[in-house]
Enzyme design. Structure first.
Site, mmCIF file in Angstrom:
data_model
loop_
_atom_site.group_PDB
_atom_site.id
_atom_site.type_symbol
_atom_site.label_atom_id
_atom_site.label_comp_id
_atom_site.label_asym_id
_atom_site.label_seq_id
_atom_site.Cartn_x
_atom_site.Cartn_y
_atom_site.Cartn_z
ATOM 1 N N ARG A 56 70.865 77.045 92.883
ATOM 2 C CA ARG A 56 69.893 76.677 93.495
ATOM 3 C C ARG A 56 68.772 76.787 92.702
ATOM 4 O O ARG A 56 68.629 77.081 91.539
ATOM 5 C CB ARG A 56 69.904 78.443 94.138
ATOM 6 C CG ARG A 56 70.732 78.517 95.242
ATOM 7 C CD ARG A 56 70.472 79.872 96.040
ATOM 8 N NE ARG A 56 69.107 79.839 96.257
ATOM 9 C CZ ARG A 56 68.174 80.631 95.875
ATOM 10 N NH1 ARG A 56 68.544 81.402 94.680
ATOM 11 N NH2 ARG A 56 67.126 80.929 96.271
ATOM 12 N N LYS A 197 71.656 78.986 101.919
ATOM 13 C CA LYS A 197 70.890 80.077 101.730
ATOM 14 C C LYS A 197 69.488 79.691 102.240
ATOM 15 O O LYS A 197 68.640 80.547 102.739
ATOM 16 C CB LYS A 197 70.432 80.320 100.374
ATOM 17 C CG LYS A 197 71.904 80.651 99.570
ATOM 18 C CD LYS A 197 72.424 81.974 99.835
ATOM 19 C CE LYS A 197 73.320 82.696 99.004
ATOM 20 N NZ LYS A 197 73.861 83.747 99.493
ATOM 21 N N HIS A 217 73.105 90.811 102.185
ATOM 22 C CA HIS A 217 73.854 89.901 101.537
ATOM 23 C C HIS A 217 74.862 90.592 100.715
ATOM 24 O O HIS A 217 74.859 91.349 99.689
ATOM 25 C CB HIS A 217 72.855 89.595 100.230
ATOM 26 C CG HIS A 217 73.448 88.508 99.326
ATOM 27 N ND1 HIS A 217 73.063 88.310 97.849
ATOM 28 C CD2 HIS A 217 74.170 87.331 99.506
ATOM 29 C CE1 HIS A 217 73.605 87.247 97.258
ATOM 30 N NE2 HIS A 217 74.344 86.865 98.285
ATOM 31 N N SER A 235 76.307 88.799 91.240
ATOM 32 C CA SER A 235 77.410 87.813 90.501
ATOM 33 C C SER A 235 77.937 88.580 89.278
ATOM 34 O O SER A 235 77.393 89.230 88.556
ATOM 35 C CB SER A 235 76.726 86.510 89.947
ATOM 36 O OG SER A 235 77.431 85.920 89.363
ATOM 37 N N LYS A 239 82.409 91.551 93.854
ATOM 38 C CA LYS A 239 82.174 91.622 95.066
ATOM 39 C C LYS A 239 83.300 91.094 95.923
ATOM 40 O O LYS A 239 84.056 91.418 96.882
ATOM 41 C CB LYS A 239 80.679 91.317 95.472
ATOM 42 C CG LYS A 239 80.402 91.276 97.110
ATOM 43 C CD LYS A 239 79.112 90.725 97.506
ATOM 44 C CE LYS A 239 79.098 89.195 97.189
ATOM 45 N NZ LYS A 239 77.789 88.745 97.766
ATOM 46 N N THR A 240 83.420 89.697 95.682
ATOM 47 C CA THR A 240 84.522 88.950 96.343
ATOM 48 C C THR A 240 85.623 89.189 96.018
ATOM 49 O O THR A 240 86.518 89.355 97.113
ATOM 50 C CB THR A 240 84.032 87.536 95.844
ATOM 51 O OG1 THR A 240 82.792 86.624 95.912
ATOM 52 C CG2 THR A 240 85.169 86.325 96.489
ATOM 53 N N ASP A 254 80.062 87.080 102.309
ATOM 54 C CA ASP A 254 78.703 86.894 101.658
ATOM 55 C C ASP A 254 77.438 87.394 102.430
ATOM 56 O O ASP A 254 76.553 88.213 102.085
ATOM 57 C CB ASP A 254 78.581 85.422 101.485
ATOM 58 C CG ASP A 254 77.493 85.452 100.235
ATOM 59 O OD1 ASP A 254 77.305 86.198 99.135
ATOM 60 O OD2 ASP A 254 76.645 84.333 100.425
ATOM 61 N N ARG A 319 82.229 76.267 92.123
ATOM 62 C CA ARG A 319 82.537 76.744 93.556
ATOM 63 C C ARG A 319 83.397 76.072 94.452
ATOM 64 O O ARG A 319 83.650 74.801 94.436
ATOM 65 C CB ARG A 319 81.189 76.882 94.365
ATOM 66 C CG ARG A 319 80.374 78.158 93.652
ATOM 67 C CD ARG A 319 79.225 78.266 94.357
ATOM 68 N NE ARG A 319 78.461 79.586 93.844
ATOM 69 C CZ ARG A 319 78.499 80.925 94.318
ATOM 70 N NH1 ARG A 319 79.449 81.058 95.165
ATOM 71 N NH2 ARG A 319 77.935 81.505 93.690
#
Length: 528
Positions: A56, A197, A217, A235, A239-240, A254, A319
């Site tokens: 981003r 986003k 988020h 990051s 979390k994932t 997410d 990704r």
């Protein structure tokens, strides 16, 4: 076959070329390959290069300042303003740019709860942008698309570059969100995450302002007994990985909303990092990288179509996007009851925070607004030593309102629904980076499981002196000495010095929120 449509003149676009309406994933993949914009991996996934930008560009994201946003958006270095005039001129330029281009239209939606459904029409220059939208958002049947009418539109033109001297933006690339016109303009960048986003930022404004709903988020999963858990984390915090639990079902990885009675996913897909991914550590994500999935900025092993997930020569932000149905444990439709447990995940590279701590309401709001983690060498270019990182709400770049507004929504939910909130350190213990060691993943999973099944609540808790964090003195299957971070350090004075350093970083960061924080939230921070 594509659903026949006439034109895009209602959006100001008149093209002399083809308009491809709602192509199927296979057709979009074929178009991408024929245009020389991608190729298939040996797993069947489509591989593309997003160009100059592999992430981003937050400093080039703008909101139009108008009667809707002027007194509500928290303007500043995160939320930049442009005038309606700037938007109007750039919108026309993008439409003119599309006049001799093929356009790929994809119609989809956000918000799994039909009560809050937002219908989206994407008009994109590249077919793989449409594939990304197909993967990431909620999908309609062919019959439903016949009567589709969008609430919001997204124009995605990576090949169009603004002229900063005349267009009112700082650089050639830009993302502009206009709440009055209900559209998003994306120019100069092919990074697909800007589409995702952009919609997330819109919902982070609309849901609190119009419905008093808490947008998050965060990832969410649910146990067999219907117990929902929410995972916040920046990051590198896990979390994932932690939310993709083979013993629990995935609601989403997410972006979610938390209402008075439920949680629901904004999306219909997942957008996961694939750097160093392995089938033994992240089998659910690894096995989702198949036909229909979109891999971005990865490299093949020489003379093969096998992806080298360790190759970061293009970017470390490699990704994959795929429909959530590619995860066999996914919940579809993606919503569930209100959560029982919320976990704030942090990778503390300084070895200070306990592996797990129980937070009261004021502490939860303080740590939510702080959004702490740390960056370590090897995660980003130029990082040689561990760095403290804060991101309010664990997603500050996507929060149009003041972060304390979201914190107060969290506090209300915690109080009204008797939710347990935990701070979890997935980072270092026994010393900082280079001295101690990182928490074992199986130990973290066991601590989370013990929190969710109520075992931790039965244990005796101890409160450490600097951060005021309350942590369990024991947990079945976990070595007791690692639950108290000070005990596992070889030198207590060195621990105290490191903890004091980190506490000071917290205090300095929180000063910008103190005017909007109540005294109990301020007092919930660390003590000097």
């Amino acid at each position: 076959m594509p659903i026949p449509q006439k034109n895009l003149s209602v959006h100001g676009i008149d093209t002399t070329e083809n308009i491809y309406w709602n192509l199927l994933p296979g057709e979009l993949i074929e178009k991408t390959i024929v245009l020389g914009q991608g190729e298939l991996a040996n797993t069947g996934a489509l591989v593309v290069d997003t160009g100059k930008f592999t992430g981003r560009v937050p400093k080039d994201r703008y909101f139009v300042k108008d009667t809707i946003t002027e007194n509500k958006i928290h303007w500043g270095s995160v939320n930049l303003a442009v005038t309606e005039e700037v938007h109007t001129k750039l919108y026309k330029k993008v439409c003119d740019y599309f006049s001799d281009k093929d356009i790929y239209v994809h119609e989809c939606a956000a918000c799994a709860d039909p009560k809050y459904r937002m219908k989206i029409r994407l008009m994109a220059e590249n077919p793989w942008s449409a594939l990304f939208a197909h993967n990431m958002f909620l999908r309609y049947s062919r019959a439903e698309l016949k009567t589709f009418s969008p609430d919001w539109t997204v124009l995605c033109a990576p090949g169009f570059k603004a002229d900063p001297e005349v267009d009112g933006v700082k650089n050639e690339q830009f993302i502009i969100i206009n709440f009055s016109k209900k559209n998003v303009l994306i120019g100069g960048t092919g990074y697909t995450g800007e589409i995702k986003k952009g919609i997330f930022s819109i919902l982070n404004f609309l849901l609190p302002v119009e419905h008093h709903i808490f947008p998050m988020h965060a990832s969410v999963n649910i146990g067999n007994s219907g117990d929902v858990a929410v995972f916040f984390g920046l990051s590198g915090t896990g979390k994932t990985t932690l939310s993709n639990d083979p013993y629990r079902k995935l609601i989403g990885d997410d972006e979610h909303a938390w209402t008075d009675h439920s949680v629901f996913n904004f999306e219909g897909g997942c957008y996961a990092k694939v750097i160093d991914i392995r089938p033994d550590t992240e089998p659910l994500i690894y096995n989702a990288i198949k036909f229909g999935a979109l891999l971005e900025n990865v490299k093949f092993f020489p003379f093969t179509r096998q992806v080298n997930y360790h190759d970061i020569s293009k970017t470390e932000n490699t990704r994959v996007s795929y429909p959530i149905e590619y995860i066999p444990t996914a919940v579809v439709p993606s919503y569930g009851p209100a959560p029982k447990h919320v976990f704030f995940l942090t990778c503390d590279a300084f070895g200070v925070l306990p592996p797990i701590s129980r937070l009261n309401k004021a502490q939860a709001m303080y740590h939510f607004v702080s959004g702490y983690t740390s960056k370590v060498p090897g995660t980003e270019d130029g990082i040689k030593e561990p760095q403290v990182a804060f991101s309010a709400g664990y997603g500050e770049p996507f929060l149009p309102l003041h972060p304390m507004e979201y914190a107060h929504l969290l506090g209300e939910k915690m109080e009204q629904q008797n939710v347990k909130i935990w701070l979890v350190n997935t980072g270092w213990i026994g010393g900082g980076f280079g001295v101690g060691h990182r928490m074992r993943l199986d130990h973290t999973r066991l601590l989370l499981s013990s929190a969710m099944n109520g075992e931790l609540e039965k244990q005796e808790f101890e409160t450490e002196s600097i951060f005021g964090l309350s942590f369990p003195k024991s947990c079945s299957g976990i070595p007791e000495n690692i639950l108290n971070p000070k005990q596992i350090w070889k030198n207590e004075e060195e621990y105290n010095a490191m903890a004091t350093m980190l506490a000071e970083k917290f205090s300095v960061n929180f000063k910008k929120f103190e005017e909007q924080a109540t005294p109990d939230i301020i007092e919930a921070g660390p003590k000097k």
